[in-house]
Design an enzyme around this catalytic site. Structure first.
Site, PDB file in Angstrom:
ATOM      1  N   HIS A  18       0.851  -1.199   0.000  1.00  0.00           N
ATOM      2  CA  HIS A  18       0.000   0.000   0.000  1.00  0.00           C
ATOM      3  C   HIS A  18       0.879   1.239   0.000  1.00  0.00           C
ATOM      4  O   HIS A  18       1.927   1.254   0.651  1.00  0.00           O
ATOM      5  CB  HIS A  18      -0.908   0.017   1.232  1.00  0.00           C
ATOM      6  CG  HIS A  18      -2.094   0.904   1.054  1.00  0.00           C
ATOM      7  ND1 HIS A  18      -2.035   2.250   1.295  1.00  0.00           N
ATOM      8  CD2 HIS A  18      -3.339   0.643   0.619  1.00  0.00           C
ATOM      9  CE1 HIS A  18      -3.218   2.775   1.026  1.00  0.00           C
ATOM     10  NE2 HIS A  18      -4.025   1.822   0.603  1.00  0.00           N
ATOM     11  N   ASP A  59      -7.944  -5.676  -0.021  1.00  0.00           N
ATOM     12  CA  ASP A  59      -8.372  -6.595  -1.078  1.00  0.00           C
ATOM     13  C   ASP A  59      -7.967  -8.043  -0.831  1.00  0.00           C
ATOM     14  O   ASP A  59      -8.379  -8.931  -1.569  1.00  0.00           O
ATOM     15  CB  ASP A  59      -7.787  -6.132  -2.433  1.00  0.00           C
ATOM     16  CG  ASP A  59      -8.374  -4.799  -2.872  1.00  0.00           C
ATOM     17  OD1 ASP A  59      -9.588  -4.620  -2.699  1.00  0.00           O
ATOM     18  OD2 ASP A  59      -7.630  -3.944  -3.365  1.00  0.00           O
TER      19      ASP A  59
HETATM   20  N1  CMC Z   1       4.182  -7.785  -4.406  1.00  0.00           N
HETATM   21  C1  CMC Z   1       5.525  -7.765  -4.548  1.00  0.00           C
HETATM   22  N2  CMC Z   1       6.276  -6.664  -4.429  1.00  0.00           N
HETATM   23  C2  CMC Z   1       5.654  -5.516  -4.165  1.00  0.00           C
HETATM   24  C3  CMC Z   1       4.248  -5.458  -3.999  1.00  0.00           C
HETATM   25  C4  CMC Z   1       3.516  -6.654  -4.131  1.00  0.00           C
HETATM   26  N3  CMC Z   1       2.186  -6.667  -3.980  1.00  0.00           N
HETATM   27  N4  CMC Z   1       3.891  -4.179  -3.745  1.00  0.00           N
HETATM   28  C5  CMC Z   1       5.019  -3.456  -3.742  1.00  0.00           C
HETATM   29  N5  CMC Z   1       6.076  -4.262  -4.000  1.00  0.00           N
HETATM   30  C6  CMC Z   1       7.498  -3.874  -4.041  1.00  0.00           C
HETATM   31  C7  CMC Z   1       7.798  -3.041  -5.281  1.00  0.00           C
HETATM   32  O1  CMC Z   1       8.178  -3.883  -6.356  1.00  0.00           O
HETATM   33  C8  CMC Z   1       8.933  -2.169  -4.787  1.00  0.00           C
HETATM   34  O2  CMC Z   1      10.091  -2.966  -4.735  1.00  0.00           O
HETATM   35  P1  CMC Z   1      11.544  -2.312  -5.082  1.00  0.00           P
HETATM   36  O3  CMC Z   1      11.765  -1.272  -4.008  1.00  0.00           O
HETATM   37  O4  CMC Z   1      12.477  -3.435  -5.035  1.00  0.00           O
HETATM   38  O5  CMC Z   1      11.407  -1.703  -6.441  1.00  0.00           O
HETATM   39  C9  CMC Z   1       8.539  -1.881  -3.328  1.00  0.00           C
HETATM   40  O6  CMC Z   1       7.729  -2.997  -2.930  1.00  0.00           O
HETATM   41  C10 CMC Z   1       7.768  -0.573  -3.154  1.00  0.00           C
HETATM   42  O7  CMC Z   1       6.576  -0.649  -3.916  1.00  0.00           O
HETATM   43  P2  CMC Z   1       6.004   0.506  -4.835  1.00  0.00           P
HETATM   44  O8  CMC Z   1       5.608  -0.099  -6.151  1.00  0.00           O
HETATM   45  O9  CMC Z   1       6.926   1.663  -4.844  1.00  0.00           O
HETATM   46  O10 CMC Z   1       4.692   0.895  -4.034  1.00  0.00           O
HETATM   47  P3  CMC Z   1       3.558   1.858  -4.507  1.00  0.00           P
HETATM   48  O11 CMC Z   1       3.169   2.656  -3.325  1.00  0.00           O
HETATM   49  O12 CMC Z   1       3.952   2.606  -5.733  1.00  0.00           O
HETATM   50  O13 CMC Z   1       2.384   0.856  -4.944  1.00  0.00           O
HETATM   51  C11 CMC Z   1       0.588  -0.686  -4.755  1.00  0.00           C
HETATM   52  C12 CMC Z   1       1.383   0.442  -4.081  1.00  0.00           C
HETATM   53  C13 CMC Z   1      -0.625  -0.978  -3.906  1.00  0.00           C
HETATM   54  C14 CMC Z   1       0.151  -0.260  -6.164  1.00  0.00           C
HETATM   55  C15 CMC Z   1       1.504  -1.935  -4.831  1.00  0.00           C
HETATM   56  O14 CMC Z   1       1.873  -2.328  -3.535  1.00  0.00           O
HETATM   57  C16 CMC Z   1       0.840  -3.088  -5.577  1.00  0.00           C
HETATM   58  O15 CMC Z   1       0.889  -3.155  -6.802  1.00  0.00           O
HETATM   59  N6  CMC Z   1       0.173  -4.045  -4.824  1.00  0.00           N
HETATM   60  C17 CMC Z   1      -0.551  -5.131  -5.441  1.00  0.00           C
HETATM   61  C18 CMC Z   1      -1.897  -4.662  -5.939  1.00  0.00           C
HETATM   62  C19 CMC Z   1      -2.862  -4.394  -4.801  1.00  0.00           C
HETATM   63  O16 CMC Z   1      -3.050  -5.218  -3.905  1.00  0.00           O
HETATM   64  N7  CMC Z   1      -3.551  -3.251  -4.865  1.00  0.00           N
HETATM   65  C20 CMC Z   1      -4.555  -2.862  -3.876  1.00  0.00           C
HETATM   66  C21 CMC Z   1      -4.129  -1.675  -3.056  1.00  0.00           C
HETATM   67  S1  CMC Z   1      -5.126  -1.377  -1.587  1.00  0.00           S
HETATM   68  C22 CMC Z   1      -6.736  -1.088  -2.102  1.00  0.00           C
HETATM   69  C23 CMC Z   1      -6.919  -0.140  -3.208  1.00  0.00           C
HETATM   70  O17 CMC Z   1      -6.265   0.877  -3.345  1.00  0.00           O
HETATM   71  O18 CMC Z   1      -7.790  -0.417  -4.027  1.00  0.00           O
END
Ligand code: CMC
Length: 424
Positions: free
Chosen positions: A299, A356
């Site tokens: 998140h 989720d």
């Molecule tokens: N699985 C594996 N690695 C992850 C995940 C995940 N679900 N989420 C983040 N990371 C890693 C990401 O690859 C990055 O790694 P590195 O530093 O090595 O590059 C690190 O963690 C930081 O992540 P980020 O992509 O910078 O985080 P963000 O704030 O940009 O994205 C997110 C947040 C929710 C889009 C992302 O965590 C994600 O894609 N999660 C899976 C999809 C999901 O469950 N979404 C629902 C969110 S909550 C409800 C809603 O908003 O609807």
């Protein structure tokens, strides 16, 4: 007044620091460009406060979520969805009579115009219900073109959304539409339109009604997430309520946002089909080559735990127990969570289950198919979108159209030569 000082090009520029009621502080950069010629650079708005808001408070480090100051776990277990709608939109808890009147209005406006049914006839059988929802919300404006009465339109949205959603489902399975029955609560009315068939009596099980009430409340608002920011962005151009909601629905659909709940079940099914080897799956996520993410994890704001996910994990056990359902997906999800939370990759990045992760397992137990999961998110999030849209609209001193800047990195000035097109 607290100030921060920017030193740039040998000169000092004072910038006002504003503070919220929970102690959050921000540097006000509104005058920065006029004073210095600089803009701020913050792709994906990860560190940008886009508005002042009194609706929802989140402390991502401590795992706190409050609606209008009330803790989410208390609201989720003590309120009914319609009360939460009113409270989010109008800023305080309703008096009993106000709530009664509101519910009465929500009941009276559940029907959609008969002509709207013709749209459903035109969609192909496999149409995703999120596409139908976005289109139908936009179409609502054609039936209610007078944008003048905001409260009336709010009632229309909240009342008709469940009918639009249930009709989208009935269309996808080829069954006749079931019309709303207005002596039922908001969740029960929706569930009946989903699961009743004309030839049979249908009574909504109390456990299922309560489970939906809980899920709707947990999704009701979450401050400036992607779809809510879209709602404010589109609303800032003075687009009408229905159009703004249609845009927010499209933003929610993506798998990084609300679409994740559908993806979580797809992921669990795939893991199950390939032998339920959680460690192997987690290793695939970690190696990064596969591009697989652990859906329902991570998140932008929560860096400790998502309080909604905790409520939902407990609720999944309780609700499945009450319904006498033994779904191996629940055990699998718990095993995945345990494996991830004891893994350095997830610990280091502060990745925890989000709203989720467990919601889909409860929806499944309620008989809701995975293609409808994100539509369920829409139904829950509507009061939040409306509250944020209305808060912006009612802002003292008015509001400006949203219009970020950019840092241009393209070609510099060059002449546009004639192409030799004579022989084309
Ligand atoms: N699985 C594996 N690695 C992850 C995940 C995940 N679900 N989420 C983040 N990371 C890693 C990401 O690859 C990055 O790694 P590195 O530093 O090595 O590059 C690190 O963690 C930081 O992540 P980020 O992509 O910078 O985080 P963000 O704030 O940009 O994205 C997110 C947040 C929710 C889009 C992302 O965590 C994600 O894609 N999660 C899976 C999809 C999901 O469950 N979404 C629902 C969110 S909550 C409800 C809603 O908003 O609807």
């Amino acid at each position: 007044m607290t100030q921060a000082t920017l030193v740039y090009d040998g000169k000092e520029f004072p910038l006002e620091v504003i503070e919220g009621t929970e102690g959050e502080r921000a540097i006000d950069v509104q005058k920065l460009r006029a004073q210095t010629g600089l803009v701020t650079f913050d792709p994906a708005y990860g560190n940008t406060g886009s508005c002042k808001s009194a609706i929802t408070f989140i402390d991502g480090e401590k795992g706190i979520l409050r609606y209008r100051g009330y803790p989410i776990d208390e609201v989720a277990t003590r309120a009914r969805f319609t009360e939460v709608c009113w409270m989010l939109i109008y800023g305080r808890r309703p008096e009993l009579q106000e709530l009664k009147d509101f519910r009465e209005k929500l009941t009276r406006h559940t029907l959609i115009h008969e002509d709207m049914k013709k749209f459903y006839e035109g969609y192909p059988a496999g149409a995703h219900p999120m596409a139908i929802m976005a289109a139908m919300f936009s179409a609502l404006q054609t039936f209610y073109p007078d944008d003048g009465d905001v409260d009336q339109n709010i009632v229309r949205v909240l009342a008709k959304s469940k009918t639009l959603a249930a009709f989208a489902y009935k269309k996808s399975i080829g069954q006749p539409f079931i019309y709303p029955k207005n002596d039922l609560s908001w969740p029960a009315n929706f569930l009946r339109m989903m699961f009743a068939v004309p030839a049979e009596e249908y009574e909504v099980p109390r456990e299922v009604e309560d489970a939906l009430n809980l899920l709707l409340i947990l999704h009701a608002d979450h401050e400036q997430n992607c779809s809510t920011s879209t709602m404010r962005m589109v609303g800032s151009s003075e687009a009408n309520l229905f159009a703004s909601i249609s845009a927010a629905i499209c933003a929610l659909w993506g798998p990084r946002h609300g679409g994740a709940n559908e993806q979580v079940i797809n992921m669990l099914e795939q893991i199950q089909a390939s032998g339920s080897n959680c460690q192997k799956f987690i290793d695939e996520v970690k190696d990064g080559k596969s591009g697989i993410k652990l859906m329902g994890f991570g998140h932008r704001v929560y860096k400790n735990f998502d309080p909604r996910s905790r409520v939902l994990k407990d609720a999944a056990d309780r609700i499945l127990g009450k319904l006498g359902i033994n779904d191996p997906m629940l055990e699998l999800a718990k095993k995945i969570e345990e494996t991830a939370l004891s893994d350095e990759y997830f610990v280091k990045r502060k990745l925890y289950p989000n709203v989720d992760f467990y919601s889909g397992i409860i929806y499944r137990a309620m008989g809701i198919p995975s293609s409808m999961f994100t539509v369920m998110f829409v139904l829950g999030r509507l009061p939040g979108w409306i509250a944020q849209w209305k808060e912006q609209r009612d802002e003292e001193g008015g509001y400006r159209i949203h219009r970020p800047r950019q840092i241009y990195v393209g070609e510099t000035l060059r002449p546009f030569e004639d192409l030799n097109t004579k022989n084309l």
